[in-house]
Design an enzyme around this catalytic site. Sequence first.
Site, PDB file in Angstrom:
ATOM      1  N   SER A 112      48.117 -19.751  -4.535  1.00 54.71           N
ATOM      2  CA  SER A 112      48.844 -19.186  -3.422  1.00 54.71           C
ATOM      3  C   SER A 112      49.849 -18.096  -3.864  1.00 54.71           C
ATOM      4  O   SER A 112      50.389 -17.412  -3.009  1.00 54.71           O
ATOM      5  CB  SER A 112      49.602 -20.280  -2.674  1.00 54.71           C
ATOM      6  OG  SER A 112      50.500 -20.932  -3.531  1.00 54.71           O
TER       7      SER A 112
ATOM      8  N   SER B 235      48.236 -22.790  -8.284  1.00 59.82           N
ATOM      9  CA  SER B 235      48.708 -21.595  -7.594  1.00 59.82           C
ATOM     10  C   SER B 235      49.478 -20.578  -8.412  1.00 59.82           C
ATOM     11  O   SER B 235      49.774 -19.507  -7.903  1.00 59.82           O
ATOM     12  CB  SER B 235      49.551 -21.995  -6.378  1.00 59.82           C
ATOM     13  OG  SER B 235      48.699 -22.558  -5.400  1.00 59.82           O
TER      14      SER B 235
ATOM     15  N   LYS C 154      58.538 -15.357  -5.410  1.00 65.05           N
ATOM     16  CA  LYS C 154      57.604 -15.822  -4.370  1.00 65.05           C
ATOM     17  C   LYS C 154      58.389 -16.272  -3.150  1.00 65.05           C
ATOM     18  O   LYS C 154      59.428 -16.938  -3.270  1.00 65.05           O
ATOM     19  CB  LYS C 154      56.776 -16.968  -4.941  1.00 65.05           C
ATOM     20  CG  LYS C 154      55.679 -17.503  -4.023  1.00 65.05           C
ATOM     21  CD  LYS C 154      54.875 -18.585  -4.746  1.00 65.05           C
ATOM     22  CE  LYS C 154      53.756 -19.127  -3.874  1.00 65.05           C
ATOM     23  NZ  LYS C 154      53.001 -20.196  -4.561  1.00 65.05           N
TER      24      LYS C 154
END
Lengths: 489, 491
Positions: free
Chosen positions: B159, B183, B78
């Site tokens: 997210s 997330s 990420k």
Amino acid sequence: MTKERFSLQGQKAVYHVTIGLEVHAQIASRAKLFSSAPTAFGAAPNTQVTFVDAGFPGMLPVLNKKCVEQAAKTSLGLRGTLNKTSYFDRKNYFYPDLPQGYQITQFYKPIMEKGHLTIFREDGTEKVIRVNRLHIEQDAGKSLHDRDPNFSVIDLNRAGVGLMEIVSEPDLFSPEEAGTYVRTLRNLLVTLGTSDGNMEEGSLRVDANVSVAPIGDPLGTRVEIKNLNSVRFMQQAILYEAQRQISALESGNKVAQETRLYDTIKKETRAMRSKEDAQEYRYFPDPDLPPLVLDDTWVEELTQTLPELPDDKRARLQKETGLSLYDISVLMGDLSVLAFFEKALSLRDQATPKALANWVMSDFMAAANRLDGALNAHHFSPQHLVGIVEMVATDTLSGKMAKVVFEEAWETGEKPAVIVEKKGLVQISSTEELLPVIDALLEEEKQKVAAYKGGQEKLFGYFVGQLMKRTKGQANPGILNKLLKERLS
Amino acid sequence: MRKRLKRLTLRQTAKNLQEGTLSATELAEHFLEKIQADVFNAFITVHPEILLEQAKEADLRIKRQENRPLEGLPIAIKDNICTKDVRMTAASRILDTFAPPYEATVTERLWNAGALLLGKTNLDEFAMGSTTATSAFGPTKNPWHSLKAPKQDLVPGGSSGGSAAAVSGELALAALGTDTGGSIRQPAAFCGITGIKPTYGRCSRFGIVPLASSLDQVGPMTHSVEDAAWLLEFMAGHDEKDATTSAQSVPKYTRAVGQSIKGLRIGIPEEYRTNDMDSALQSFWEQGAEWLKEAGAEIKKVSLPHTHCAVKTYTVICGAEASSNLARFDGVRYGLRASEKNLHDLYTKTRDAGFGTEVKRRILMGTYLTSKSSHEAYFEKAQKVRRLIYNDFVNTFHDVDVILTPTAPTGAFPLNKIPNDPTTLYLNDVFTVPINLAGLPAISVPAALNAEGLPLSLQLVGRAFDEETLFKTAAVLEKCAVFPRAGWEDK
């Protein structure tokens, strides 16, 4: 005996001044408070900065145990309550010398509360100044606005260095007391080894809170004067500010609660460039750092490592030497002088502590002040001093000659006994040696002797002077006088 | 190649590499080809040449039998996790072309074990969101489509939507995500893959751009429970660079997979059954409990009375911490810098141009909630309520060992139907948020398809540092569910 409080005469009233001091002392440690960057003074700009200090993304603070140790030691020296659990908080504001956009400090629960420091005033009286708190926090970097016409430049070497913020209660009532407090505090820090206390290098900075009020009235509005970097400037600034406030009040104006800076050239305080609104710091506990918990055993062990605290030393010296507190305070005013004195004390035999103290406080300190380098590097040692004072104590050396020997020993480092021997300065105290000289003089000055015996008593001084000349100043004055008197009667 | 790689887990791929039936270079080439097309917009940064170089080296090591446990396995990371010298954006304009000169601890541990960086995946800007649609690099699309509207793009969740879509979309074998209020778990649920948020303090946050420092945790997002357990073995453990990490030892989590759950007590929290809960979701949840019961577990009703406070509490605390954490993005030392003549403009123009709307909203809110007028009523109050939420869990874990809930109230929803009102959006996180507040570990396992053919997942919550029980239990659910991996391909 309490001294009468300092006051300033205005046009309409007499005013008392109230001062509280916030001292920021850089913690003596090799690395910064939350990063491994070195803290040494004077490095080239931005060479002592880690990514943590520079607030790069994803960087985290890690507490430096040494800094905690130093703060805890200082807290013990201030006889404060050491909070076994204290916390780190974020103080949020924007400024380029604050890379993270917040300073890590201790707002809600500092490491120490309720300490005190005893100061000794010039008149010999002592006063206890309460210390509200001591907390640990990060120092900011440096902003320089004068290097370029279009830009300010930032040096982050100082960003993240550990500070102890020591906040006094408003117990100081004069510039003199404020100065003494700072010197006393600095002394404590240097004795403990927890800060260099060097105001020129910036490892000790003072903010002064000053207010005035007519005698008997409640406290006035306080004004903060920031970043005072010498005791002298601090005292000047406090005095100026107090007078400024008095003028303002007597003109019918209010004193604004604000932050000011001291202009050392114009010798006045002026308001800092005002920020739009009052900054809100939005303090909240820093979630990157667990609570600081001090172990009882650790505190106990730390207490054992403390050197003799100034208060204790003062009391001990007074007991051992019988010197007045004032004398002792003077001696303690400079740590290297104090060290010298204590060593000399330990070497003495016949010399009294008072005699040693007098020598140190007069001839010695005068010479030391003229010295360029470090006192403990100079070749005049405690042994030298003791040598001289011992000889005076045993009547081997007259006071006058001792000064001569002192100067010589100071310059050359030669042992006093050797100097005395070489220069033949031994005091002549024996009757066998003095009588012939006296007799010889009186024989030559028969007329003056008759005149003296006839009533001209002033001639005694003349005889003494002549005898001193003839003995090259080495005659023991007391014995000389006694023998001369006998001979003339 | 594609045929061989289809449906392999990370573990299976590792075995293949070791046995020589697959090479690291083939593997890298395979994924790079797919990423080249990147139909989902799952990646922000990829460095094909570097990856191929590293894959070649990995193959040499494997040949020389010097291979480390994760040798040659490419992992997607990420893009709020710093990997050295590779551009890191946090899906924001404000970092511009910033490339961190340092490595996050968790990724360093993966690389030290031989894994390779596949690429940096898309996310909601600064991890603020649950759709990945707030990214400055465009939204990521869910590989899954609704049966009812097969052409409509759906959100992958957020997210960590890029990581979820990459794994789900078969662009990566595994990925790392971060979880502050759900997330990792929610996008894993929306995309039909497994994701775990470890206990707070289990993994180091060093080198990870913080959203909320007291809530964030990094975790693996994978095709299988075993893969997640395996990666966590490498990632977890004390880090001297992060003062919030635990010194607790790291067990061999993979050993938990396949263990019996006989006698394990499963808690079903009453308060999670909201009044308007979809009956299908309800049944799905009950099915999960049934599976576990059949495997020998005991199902019990439990109560977490302060559940209804969680979203608000989270919003306050997350906003407060975020507003402070994002203060360092000021244009002075790195990233975007507006060229201005005075300091105030430098700050305001840089941050105005650099931050997106949701980020600004949260910074403003966080700033307000910690300001003098609100500090006590909001921030301090939220901290106190947080303690109560935490106590709820502590008390519950006297009676049960694991808590079972759905991960999300719904399946993935359309990209063009994202609620305008932020509050509605925040309520998406209602099942996941309390867990971050309590600092507990939780895993999401895909377990069924809803009426639209979209993934539904079950969440298991455990005691602090008891990821082993989670893996053990999750493995059972996984076995029972037989969830169709990459089922979206058949739509």
